[in-house]
Design a protein around this motif. Structure first.
Motif, PDB file in Angstrom:
ATOM      1  N   PRO A  56       0.808  -1.231   0.000  1.00  0.00           N
ATOM      2  CA  PRO A  56       0.000   0.000   0.000  1.00  0.00           C
ATOM      3  C   PRO A  56       0.840   1.279   0.000  1.00  0.00           C
ATOM      4  N   LEU A  57       2.118   1.192   0.401  1.00  0.00           N
ATOM      5  CA  LEU A  57       2.966   2.379   0.420  1.00  0.00           C
ATOM      6  C   LEU A  57       3.230   2.903  -0.991  1.00  0.00           C
ATOM      7  N   TRP A  58       3.083   2.033  -1.993  1.00  0.00           N
ATOM      8  CA  TRP A  58       3.276   2.466  -3.383  1.00  0.00           C
ATOM      9  C   TRP A  58       2.163   3.416  -3.820  1.00  0.00           C
ATOM     10  N   PHE A  59       1.004   3.314  -3.172  1.00  0.00           N
ATOM     11  CA  PHE A  59      -0.148   4.150  -3.548  1.00  0.00           C
ATOM     12  C   PHE A  59      -0.171   5.372  -2.637  1.00  0.00           C
ATOM     13  N   PRO A  63      -5.055   7.544   1.824  1.00  0.00           N
ATOM     14  CA  PRO A  63      -4.861   8.083   3.171  1.00  0.00           C
ATOM     15  C   PRO A  63      -4.056   7.102   4.029  1.00  0.00           C
ATOM     16  N   ALA A  64      -3.343   7.615   5.011  1.00  0.00           N
ATOM     17  CA  ALA A  64      -2.522   6.768   5.890  1.00  0.00           C
ATOM     18  C   ALA A  64      -3.367   5.728   6.605  1.00  0.00           C
ATOM     19  N   THR A  65      -4.613   6.067   6.916  1.00  0.00           N
ATOM     20  CA  THR A  65      -5.485   5.111   7.600  1.00  0.00           C
ATOM     21  C   THR A  65      -5.749   3.884   6.739  1.00  0.00           C
ATOM     22  N   ILE A  66      -5.947   4.112   5.431  1.00  0.00           N
ATOM     23  CA  ILE A  66      -6.215   3.016   4.498  1.00  0.00           C
ATOM     24  C   ILE A  66      -4.946   2.214   4.248  1.00  0.00           C
ATOM     25  N   GLN A  67      -3.822   2.897   4.084  1.00  0.00           N
ATOM     26  CA  GLN A  67      -2.553   2.197   3.905  1.00  0.00           C
ATOM     27  C   GLN A  67      -2.274   1.276   5.092  1.00  0.00           C
ATOM     28  N   LEU A 131       0.463   2.641  13.593  1.00  0.00           N
ATOM     29  CA  LEU A 131       1.012   2.608  12.241  1.00  0.00           C
ATOM     30  C   LEU A 131       0.505   3.794  11.428  1.00  0.00           C
ATOM     31  N   THR A 132      -0.758   4.145  11.599  1.00  0.00           N
ATOM     32  CA  THR A 132      -1.312   5.308  10.906  1.00  0.00           C
ATOM     33  C   THR A 132      -0.556   6.571  11.264  1.00  0.00           C
ATOM     34  N   GLN A 133      -0.305   6.767  12.544  1.00  0.00           N
ATOM     35  CA  GLN A 133       0.408   7.966  12.989  1.00  0.00           C
ATOM     36  C   GLN A 133       1.850   7.975  12.488  1.00  0.00           C
ATOM     37  N   ILE A 134       2.479   6.810  12.449  1.00  0.00           N
ATOM     38  CA  ILE A 134       3.846   6.721  11.935  1.00  0.00           C
ATOM     39  C   ILE A 134       3.892   7.082  10.455  1.00  0.00           C
ATOM     40  N   LEU A 135       2.943   6.574   9.676  1.00  0.00           N
ATOM     41  CA  LEU A 135       2.890   6.892   8.247  1.00  0.00           C
ATOM     42  C   LEU A 135       2.629   8.377   8.032  1.00  0.00           C
ATOM     43  N   LEU A 136       1.793   8.966   8.856  1.00  0.00           N
ATOM     44  CA  LEU A 136       1.525  10.404   8.755  1.00  0.00           C
ATOM     45  C   LEU A 136       2.785  11.211   9.072  1.00  0.00           C
ATOM     46  N   PHE A 138       5.869  10.234   8.602  1.00  0.00           N
ATOM     47  CA  PHE A 138       6.813  10.077   7.498  1.00  0.00           C
ATOM     48  C   PHE A 138       6.349  10.798   6.235  1.00  0.00           C
ATOM     49  N   ALA A 139       5.064  11.131   6.150  1.00  0.00           N
ATOM     50  CA  ALA A 139       4.498  11.699   4.922  1.00  0.00           C
ATOM     51  C   ALA A 139       5.153  13.030   4.552  1.00  0.00           C
ATOM     52  N   SER A 140       5.613  13.780   5.550  1.00  0.00           N
ATOM     53  CA  SER A 140       6.232  15.080   5.278  1.00  0.00           C
ATOM     54  C   SER A 140       7.678  14.943   4.823  1.00  0.00           C
ATOM     55  N   ASN A 141       8.190  13.703   4.864  1.00  0.00           N
ATOM     56  CA  ASN A 141       9.577  13.440   4.489  1.00  0.00           C
ATOM     57  C   ASN A 141       9.643  13.073   3.012  1.00  0.00           C
ATOM     58  N   SER A 142      10.626  13.636   2.289  1.00  0.00           N
ATOM     59  CA  SER A 142      10.767  13.328   0.866  1.00  0.00           C
ATOM     60  C   SER A 142      11.093  11.856   0.633  1.00  0.00           C
ATOM     61  N   ALA A 143      11.719  11.216   1.644  1.00  0.00           N
ATOM     62  CA  ALA A 143      12.044   9.786   1.539  1.00  0.00           C
ATOM     63  C   ALA A 143      10.990   8.958   2.261  1.00  0.00           C
ATOM     64  N   HIS A 144       9.736   9.378   2.111  1.00  0.00           N
ATOM     65  CA  HIS A 144       8.623   8.768   2.835  1.00  0.00           C
ATOM     66  C   HIS A 144       8.562   7.256   2.655  1.00  0.00           C
ATOM     67  N   TYR A 145       8.614   6.803   1.404  1.00  0.00           N
ATOM     68  CA  TYR A 145       8.446   5.377   1.128  1.00  0.00           C
ATOM     69  C   TYR A 145       9.546   4.546   1.778  1.00  0.00           C
ATOM     70  N   GLY A 146      10.805   4.950   1.574  1.00  0.00           N
ATOM     71  CA  GLY A 146      11.925   4.181   2.112  1.00  0.00           C
ATOM     72  C   GLY A 146      11.932   4.143   3.625  1.00  0.00           C
ATOM     73  N   SER A 147      11.678   5.285   4.277  1.00  0.00           N
ATOM     74  CA  SER A 147      11.688   5.343   5.743  1.00  0.00           C
ATOM     75  C   SER A 147      10.571   4.496   6.336  1.00  0.00           C
ATOM     76  N   ALA A 148       9.379   4.604   5.759  1.00  0.00           N
ATOM     77  CA  ALA A 148       8.241   3.828   6.254  1.00  0.00           C
ATOM     78  C   ALA A 148       8.468   2.334   6.056  1.00  0.00           C
ATOM     79  N   LEU A 149       9.061   1.974   4.911  1.00  0.00           N
ATOM     80  CA  LEU A 149       9.320   0.561   4.627  1.00  0.00           C
ATOM     81  C   LEU A 149      10.322  -0.023   5.620  1.00  0.00           C
ATOM     82  N   ILE A 150      11.401   0.700   5.892  1.00  0.00           N
ATOM     83  CA  ILE A 150      12.403   0.192   6.833  1.00  0.00           C
ATOM     84  C   ILE A 150      11.814   0.072   8.234  1.00  0.00           C
ATOM     85  N   ALA A 151      10.988   1.033   8.625  1.00  0.00           N
ATOM     86  CA  ALA A 151      10.341   0.958   9.933  1.00  0.00           C
ATOM     87  C   ALA A 151       9.434  -0.266  10.026  1.00  0.00           C
TER      88      ALA A 151
END
Length: 260
Positions: A56-59, A63-67, A131-136, A138-151
Motif C-alpha cells: 500500500p505504500l506504493w499508492f 490516506p494513511a489510515t487506508i494504507q 502505524l497510521t500515525q507513523i505513516l503520517l 513520514f508523509a512530510s519526508n521526501s524519503a517517505h516510502y523508504g523510511s516507512a518501509l524500513i520501519a
C-alpha cells in the motif's frame, strides 16, 4: 562449494517460511537433509512478511489510515494469523485459568473466550492507530516510502527476536501433543548470529532509535518470562505468539515516540 555451505541455511529458511507463513513452497521434510533450525529464520521471515505487506505504500494517494489497515490485513493473510491466534489462546488460558493444568487445557481449546476477543481487538486497534500515525509522520519526508518501509521491516523482524529469547531461556510445557514442539530448538552461537543479523543490519541503516526499542523489548521479555514462569512454569507455542504480538505493539509505540 559456496552453495554447499549455504544449503543448510536455505533449507532452514524454506522450512521457516512454510511453517510461519502461508507462502506456498515445496519442502522436503526428511530429517536426513542437513538444515539449520527453522526458528533461526523467524526475523528473516519477518522481513519477507514486511516486504510483501508494504504494497500500500506504493499508492501515495491513499490516506494513511487506508494504507495502515491494508498493510496489517496483508500481514495477517500472509501468516495465516499464526501469531495472533497464539495471542488469543494465551490470553484465554493465562488469564482465565485457575491453575497450570487448566490454563494449558484452555490454550488447547480452539474456542474463543472473552479474554481472547478483547486481546485481539486491542492489539489490532493499537497497531492500526500507531502505524497510521507513523505513516503520517513520514508523509512530510521526501524519503517517505523508504523510511516507512524500513520501519515496517524493523517491526516485523525485531519483534520475532523476543520469542527466540523466551524459547532459549525457559522450559517448554504443553498439555498433550503439540505441533509447536517440533519447532522448538536451542540455538548455538552461529545460529544466534543468523537470527540477529537482520537486527544488526537495521541498526546500521541510521535507525539508531531502535536501541531504545531494544531496551524496551528487553524489559518486556524479562517481565514476560517471570509471568509465564508463575502461570505455567514455562512457555508454549501460544505464549510465543503472544510475546511476538505484544512486541510488535511496543515497537510501533517506540517508533511513534521517536518520531514525535
Amino acid at each position: 562449494m559456496t552453495v554447499t555451505i549455504f544449503n543448510p541455511h536455505w533449507q532452514g529458511f524454506k522450512r521457516s517460511l512454510v511453517t510461519y507463513t502461508r507462502i506456498p513452497l515445496t519442502v522436503d521434510w526428511d530429517d536426513m537433509i542437513k538444515h539449520t533450525p527453522a526458528v533461526c529464520f523467524l526475523p528473516w521471515v519477518g522481513i519477507v512478511v514486511a516486504l510483501l505487506s508494504a504494497w500500500p505504500l506504493w499508492f501515495e494517494g491513499l490516506p494513511a489510515t487506508i494504507q495502515a489497515i491494508f498493510m496489517l490485513l496483508t500481514a495477517v493473510l500472509l501468516t495465516g494469523g499464526f501469531h495472533e491466534d497464539g495471542l488469543m489462546d494465551a490470553c484465554d488460558g493465562l488469564v482465565g485459568g485457575w491453575d497450570k493444568e487448566q490454563r494449558l487445557k484452555i490454550m488447547k481449546d480452539s474456542r474463543i473466550g472473552s479474554y481472547a476477543a478483547l486481546s485481539i481487538w486491542f492489539a489490532l486497534m493499537l497497531k492500526w492507530l500507531l502505524l497510521t500515525q507513523i505513516l503520517l509522520s513520514f508523509a512530510s519526508n521526501s524519503a517517505h516510502y523508504g523510511s516507512a518501509l524500513i520501519a515496517w521491516i524493523a517491526v516485523h523482524s525485531v519483534s520475532r527476536m523476543t520469542p527466540l529469547v523466551v524459547m532459549n531461556t525457559m522450559e517448554y510445557v504443553s498439555a498433550g501433543g503439540s505441533k509447536a514442539s517440533s519447532m522448538i530448538a536451542r540455538l548455538d552461537t552461529p545460529q544466534w548470529g543468523v537470527a540477529l543479523l537482520p537486527c544488526v543490519l537495521l541498526l546500521l541503516l541510521d535507525f539508531s532509535y531502535l536501541i531504545k526499542a531494544v531496551l524496551v523489548l528487553a524489559l518486556f521479555t524479562f517481565g514476560a518470562r517471570r509471568y509465564l514462569r508463575k502461570r505455567i512454569d514455562g512457555y508454549n507455542g501460544d505464549a510465543l505468539g503472544a510475546v511476538e504480538q505484544i512486541s510488535e505493539v511496543l515497537l510501533l509505540l517506540c517508533f511513534m515516540d521517536a518520531l514525535a
